[in-house]
Motif scaffolding. Structure first.
Motif, PDB file in Angstrom:
ATOM      1  N   PHE A  29       0.839  -1.199   0.000  1.00  0.00           N
ATOM      2  CA  PHE A  29       0.000   0.000   0.000  1.00  0.00           C
ATOM      3  C   PHE A  29       0.874   1.248   0.000  1.00  0.00           C
ATOM      4  CE2 PHE A  29      -2.437  -3.343   2.138  1.00  0.00           C
ATOM      5  CZ  PHE A  29      -3.604  -3.327   1.380  1.00  0.00           C
ATOM      6  N   ASN A  30       0.375   2.289  -0.670  1.00  0.00           N
ATOM      7  CA  ASN A  30       1.073   3.576  -0.736  1.00  0.00           C
ATOM      8  C   ASN A  30       0.783   4.369   0.540  1.00  0.00           C
ATOM      9  OD1 ASN A  30       1.257   6.579  -1.397  1.00  0.00           O
ATOM     10  ND2 ASN A  30       2.192   5.684  -3.212  1.00  0.00           N
ATOM     11  N   SER A  31       1.824   4.672   1.311  1.00  0.00           N
ATOM     12  CA  SER A  31       1.626   5.329   2.604  1.00  0.00           C
ATOM     13  C   SER A  31       1.014   6.721   2.457  1.00  0.00           C
ATOM     14  CB  SER A  31       2.962   5.419   3.358  1.00  0.00           C
ATOM     15  OG  SER A  31       3.920   6.133   2.580  1.00  0.00           O
ATOM     16  N   LYS A  32       1.384   7.443   1.397  1.00  0.00           N
ATOM     17  CA  LYS A  32       0.818   8.782   1.213  1.00  0.00           C
ATOM     18  C   LYS A  32      -0.675   8.706   0.925  1.00  0.00           C
ATOM     19  CE  LYS A  32       5.109  10.942  -0.443  1.00  0.00           C
ATOM     20  NZ  LYS A  32       5.767  11.650  -1.572  1.00  0.00           N
ATOM     21  N   LEU A  33      -1.073   7.769   0.075  1.00  0.00           N
ATOM     22  CA  LEU A  33      -2.498   7.604  -0.226  1.00  0.00           C
ATOM     23  C   LEU A  33      -3.263   7.164   1.018  1.00  0.00           C
ATOM     24  CD1 LEU A  33      -4.851   7.585  -2.176  1.00  0.00           C
ATOM     25  CD2 LEU A  33      -4.181   5.279  -2.887  1.00  0.00           C
ATOM     26  N   LEU A  34      -2.663   6.294   1.820  1.00  0.00           N
ATOM     27  CA  LEU A  34      -3.334   5.855   3.047  1.00  0.00           C
ATOM     28  C   LEU A  34      -3.557   7.010   4.003  1.00  0.00           C
ATOM     29  CD1 LEU A  34      -1.640   2.417   3.844  1.00  0.00           C
ATOM     30  CD2 LEU A  34      -3.803   2.865   2.724  1.00  0.00           C
ATOM     31  N   ARG A  35      -2.594   7.941   4.060  1.00  0.00           N
ATOM     32  CA  ARG A  35      -2.788   9.121   4.925  1.00  0.00           C
ATOM     33  C   ARG A  35      -3.971   9.960   4.443  1.00  0.00           C
ATOM     34  NH1 ARG A  35       3.006   8.987   5.421  1.00  0.00           N
ATOM     35  NH2 ARG A  35       3.284  10.297   3.583  1.00  0.00           N
ATOM     36  N   VAL A  36      -4.150  10.046   3.131  1.00  0.00           N
ATOM     37  CA  VAL A  36      -5.308  10.762   2.586  1.00  0.00           C
ATOM     38  C   VAL A  36      -6.605  10.066   2.993  1.00  0.00           C
ATOM     39  CG1 VAL A  36      -6.493  11.447   0.463  1.00  0.00           C
ATOM     40  CG2 VAL A  36      -4.015  11.712   0.640  1.00  0.00           C
ATOM     41  N   PHE A  96      18.719  11.083  -4.599  1.00  0.00           N
ATOM     42  CA  PHE A  96      18.557   9.647  -4.336  1.00  0.00           C
ATOM     43  C   PHE A  96      17.283   9.361  -3.552  1.00  0.00           C
ATOM     44  CE2 PHE A  96      19.579   5.592  -2.307  1.00  0.00           C
ATOM     45  CZ  PHE A  96      19.940   4.871  -3.429  1.00  0.00           C
ATOM     46  N   LYS A  97      16.909  10.268  -2.676  1.00  0.00           N
ATOM     47  CA  LYS A  97      15.660  10.069  -1.916  1.00  0.00           C
ATOM     48  C   LYS A  97      14.458  10.008  -2.855  1.00  0.00           C
ATOM     49  CE  LYS A  97      12.966  11.895   1.957  1.00  0.00           C
ATOM     50  NZ  LYS A  97      11.708  11.751   1.247  1.00  0.00           N
ATOM     51  N   ARG A  98      14.481  10.834  -3.908  1.00  0.00           N
ATOM     52  CA  ARG A  98      13.375  10.820  -4.868  1.00  0.00           C
ATOM     53  C   ARG A  98      13.323   9.468  -5.585  1.00  0.00           C
ATOM     54  NH1 ARG A  98      13.832  15.200  -9.434  1.00  0.00           N
ATOM     55  NH2 ARG A  98      13.888  16.524  -7.562  1.00  0.00           N
ATOM     56  N   ILE A  99      14.500   8.914  -5.883  1.00  0.00           N
ATOM     57  CA  ILE A  99      14.535   7.594  -6.535  1.00  0.00           C
ATOM     58  C   ILE A  99      13.949   6.535  -5.606  1.00  0.00           C
ATOM     59  CG2 ILE A  99      16.072   5.806  -7.422  1.00  0.00           C
ATOM     60  CD1 ILE A  99      17.945   8.067  -8.354  1.00  0.00           C
ATOM     61  N   ASN A 100      14.334   6.580  -4.325  1.00  0.00           N
ATOM     62  CA  ASN A 100      13.794   5.615  -3.356  1.00  0.00           C
ATOM     63  C   ASN A 100      12.290   5.740  -3.232  1.00  0.00           C
ATOM     64  OD1 ASN A 100      15.873   3.989  -2.501  1.00  0.00           O
ATOM     65  ND2 ASN A 100      16.582   5.405  -0.940  1.00  0.00           N
ATOM     66  N   THR A 127      10.175   6.954  -5.380  1.00  0.00           N
ATOM     67  CA  THR A 127       9.450   6.676  -6.628  1.00  0.00           C
ATOM     68  C   THR A 127       9.468   5.188  -6.962  1.00  0.00           C
ATOM     69  OG1 THR A 127      10.075   8.873  -7.443  1.00  0.00           O
ATOM     70  CG2 THR A 127       9.253   7.271  -9.064  1.00  0.00           C
ATOM     71  N   PHE A 128      10.651   4.546  -6.834  1.00  0.00           N
ATOM     72  CA  PHE A 128      10.785   3.174  -7.300  1.00  0.00           C
ATOM     73  C   PHE A 128      10.965   2.168  -6.165  1.00  0.00           C
ATOM     74  CE2 PHE A 128      12.560   6.075 -10.526  1.00  0.00           C
ATOM     75  CZ  PHE A 128      11.683   5.809 -11.568  1.00  0.00           C
ATOM     76  N   GLY A 129      11.096   2.669  -4.928  1.00  0.00           N
ATOM     77  CA  GLY A 129      11.252   1.768  -3.796  1.00  0.00           C
ATOM     78  C   GLY A 129      12.713   1.587  -3.411  1.00  0.00           C
ATOM     79  N   HIS A 130      12.933   1.157  -2.164  1.00  0.00           N
ATOM     80  CA  HIS A 130      14.294   1.016  -1.638  1.00  0.00           C
ATOM     81  C   HIS A 130      15.040  -0.130  -2.327  1.00  0.00           C
ATOM     82  CE1 HIS A 130      14.112   3.973   1.633  1.00  0.00           C
ATOM     83  NE2 HIS A 130      12.815   3.661   1.705  1.00  0.00           N
TER      84      HIS A 130
END
Length: 628
Positions: free
Chosen positions: A307-314, A509-513, A515-518
């Motif tokens: 699940f997407n944590s940002k969407l869950l917060r919404v 690099f944070k944006r890459i993590n 967007t595409f996951g760790h």
């Protein structure tokens, strides 16, 4: 695999959860089918305020819902003895679904009062009839012929005189008559709906009371299941407080436990406890609105990466807004939010189901079983929404779906417990094997000691490598850098041989993590380290300094040469790591570097600070560059 794994005890341990689940699900289907049939009433349509009931109607179906066109007197509280003389001025209205007027010239309003009227003609032979009064918004007086037989709240033509109330009761109907009339005075100033929401149900006395008893029994059963489930999972949480999953599921079941108490057929219990109309309404809505974030949180804990944590917060935020609206708004307006929240809940259920499917594809434990339970909840939730809006005539079955979810969750727990038993058996076998090795060691102690000593040396060597090597990329870490720094300083003092360092940092690099996951970020770090190692000399050393930062130690290299090598590495990383990002995404992998050269009598900290400052200058200059 040993024969002990095929022992009767092990087979029983492996087969019992699946067998128990199959039996439980079979019982559940029979249980749901029984109540679906028991609670099903046939709707019969009235025409111009009259309806005819035959004996055959009750042979085919034991209970009949009185729907269709009733006479209606808007903004009039007509006494039953005066109805016949006023029928020419009456309009017609559906016998369910609240204030929904058929006349085009009438204003469709919810707040107000009026009188329903229906004449029931009977063609029955010696059938003792009773009638189930549905929940009526929000006060009523019911007359059979000219006799007041039931009431709820206080009916009034003004808001100041009216009081809401609930009284969903059963009354017996006149016997040995050819017809009787139903006159219903209704007023509503406290709800978003007014009038009759569900049809009056007529049937044999035993059938009507059996239907009511079935509804109460169903609620008592569900309340019992939910109470036991809450207690069980709270005990699980008490025994293992680090695991939040049992606590989340216990909270979810407790919310449903409260909701079941607000069902129409449980109002007798609420009245006994002294619950007022406003409290019951708010509790009914609030238990629905907060159950959704509770189940979201439970699913998030079970399958965090699906699940997407940002969407869950919404989703959490929307549910909280609706819940606050219920808490602080008058009951008159609460119902206005129901339809939109039902749509929101349905979309959320679909999103949760999609996340469960992703978890199942990733072969996460319990995902398939949770999909099955989730499907039950979604199907019964859709049924409840359609039933509440008068589209179908079934009943409220969402908590039966919750029982199915509890059965599925119980299967998952048994599966995990069975896995623990299997792991313990495996560990026991390993321990037995180790004991056998120890006995063999006693017979050949000197040889074994020598072998173990050799193995210990190898292990110590491996441990030393583990201390000095970064576990992800396989290059040196900070500890491994120390011995090479010492050699570099000795060469500088002895022969004035120059040495330099390059400090690299992956850009954004944070944006890459995010967007595409760790996992994708880790893959980029590993690939980047391989690119650097392929381009540097054998005497050069690559160190993972931390996170997305790498340091290259360049012996026998001046500052200009280090800058040249840094730019060469920068371009190689950007070109060769382009394949790590999907073609349809416009993200470029770049690095920024800072270069500094060793100076006599300066510490490594000062040297590193100069390289770090140069790296910072490169970041400010727009990244993807080498600075000194």
């Amino acid at each position: 695999m040993t024969l002990s794994k095929f022992s009767p005890t092990n087979l029983l341990q492996r087969c019992f959860p699946a067998a128990f689940f199959c039996i439980a699900m079979l019982a559940f289907f029979l249980f749901a089918f029984h109540f679906a049939v028991t609670l099903q009433s046939t709707l019969k349509q009235a025409d111009d305020g009259q309806i005819l009931l035959h004996s055959d109607d009750f042979l085919q179906q034991k209970t009949i819902g009185l729907d269709g066109q009733w006479y209606f007197f808007p903004s009039q509280l007509v006494d039953p003895q005066n109805v016949e003389g006023l029928l020419k001025g009456a309009t017609t209205i559906k016998g369910s679904g609240g204030w929904k007027f058929d006349s085009q010239d009438m204003q469709k309003q919810v707040e107000g009062y009026g009188t329903y009227y229906l004449k029931v003609n009977l063609d029955t032979q010696d059938i003792n009839l009773a009638m189930q009064i549905p929940y009526i918004e929000t006060a009523y007086n019911l007359y059979i012929d000219n006799r007041l037989v039931a009431s709820g709240g206080v009916v009034s033509a003004s808001v100041n005189g009216a009081e809401p109330g609930f009284n969903s009761s059963i009354i017996t109907l006149p016997q040995n008559v050819d017809a009787f009339t139903i006159t219903l005075q209704v007023s509503n100033y406290h709800s978003a709906w007014g009038g009759i929401w569900l049809p009056f149900v007529v049937g044999e006395v035993d059938a009507i009371y059996s239907e009511r008893q079935a509804l109460v029994a169903l609620s008592v059963f569900i309340i019992g299941v939910l109470a036991v489930t809450v207690a069980f999972y709270l005990i699980q949480y008490y025994l293992r407080p680090s695991d939040k999953i049992p606590l989340a599921f216990a909270c979810f079941c407790f919310i449903l436990f409260l909701r079941e108490f607000t069902a129409e057929h449980m109002h007798f219990a609420l009245a006994f406890l002294g619950f007022g109309h406003a409290l019951v309404v708010k509790l009914n809505y609030l238990s629905f609105y907060i159950a959704l974030p509770a189940v979201i949180y439970f699913m998030q804990l079970c399958f965090r990466h699906s699940f997407n944590s940002k969407l869950l917060r919404v989703l959490y935020g929307v549910s909280i807004i609706y819940s606050l609206f219920v808490l602080f708004s008058p009951t008159r307006y609460i119902g206005l939010s129901l339809t939109s929240y039902q749509i929101f809940a349905l979309l959320t259920f679909i999103y949760i189901l999609n996340g469960l499917i992703m978890a199942a594809r990733a072969k996460q434990l319990g995902a398939n079983m949770m999909i099955l339970g989730g499907m039950f909840v979604i199907v019964f939730a859709i049924n409840d929404m359609l039933h509440a809006n008068g589209i179908i005539n079934t009943g409220r079955f969402i908590n039966i779906g919750i029982v199915a979810l509890i059965i599925c969750q119980s299967y998952i727990i048994n599966k995990r417990f069975n896995n623990i038993i299997t792991d313990n058996e495996s560990l026991t076998e390993q321990l037995q094997q180790h004991n056998a090795d120890l006995e063999a060691l006693g017979a050949q102690l000197e040889i074994k000691v020598e072998q173990r000593t050799t193995q210990l040396k190898l292990v110590n060597k491996e441990l030393k490598n583990l201390v000095n090597i970064d576990s992800l990329t396989g290059v040196l870490n900070r500890e491994g850098l120390q011995q090479h720094l010492k050699s570099a300083y000795e060469r500088l003092r002895r022969s004035h041989e120059p040495s330099s360092i390059i400090l690299f940092d992956f850009d954004h690099f944070k944006r890459i993590n995010d967007t595409f996951g760790h996992d994708a970020g880790d893959k980029i770090l590993v690939s980047g380290a391989k690119v650097i190692q392929n381009f540097i000399r054998e005497q050069d050393k690559l160190i993972r300094w931390g996170g997305e930062e790498f340091l290259v130690l360049l012996p026998d290299t001046e500052l200009n040469g280090a800058e040249y090598i840094g730019n060469k590495l920068r371009r190689a990383i950007s070109e060769q790591l382009a394949d790590e990002i999907p073609n349809n995404v416009s993200v470029e992998i770049t690095v920024t570097g800072g270069v500094s050269e060793f100076r006599r009598d300066e510490t490594f900290e000062v040297l590193f600070k100069r390289a770090d400052n140069a790296l910072y200058k490169g970041k400010k200059a727009g990244r993807n560059c080498i600075r000194s």
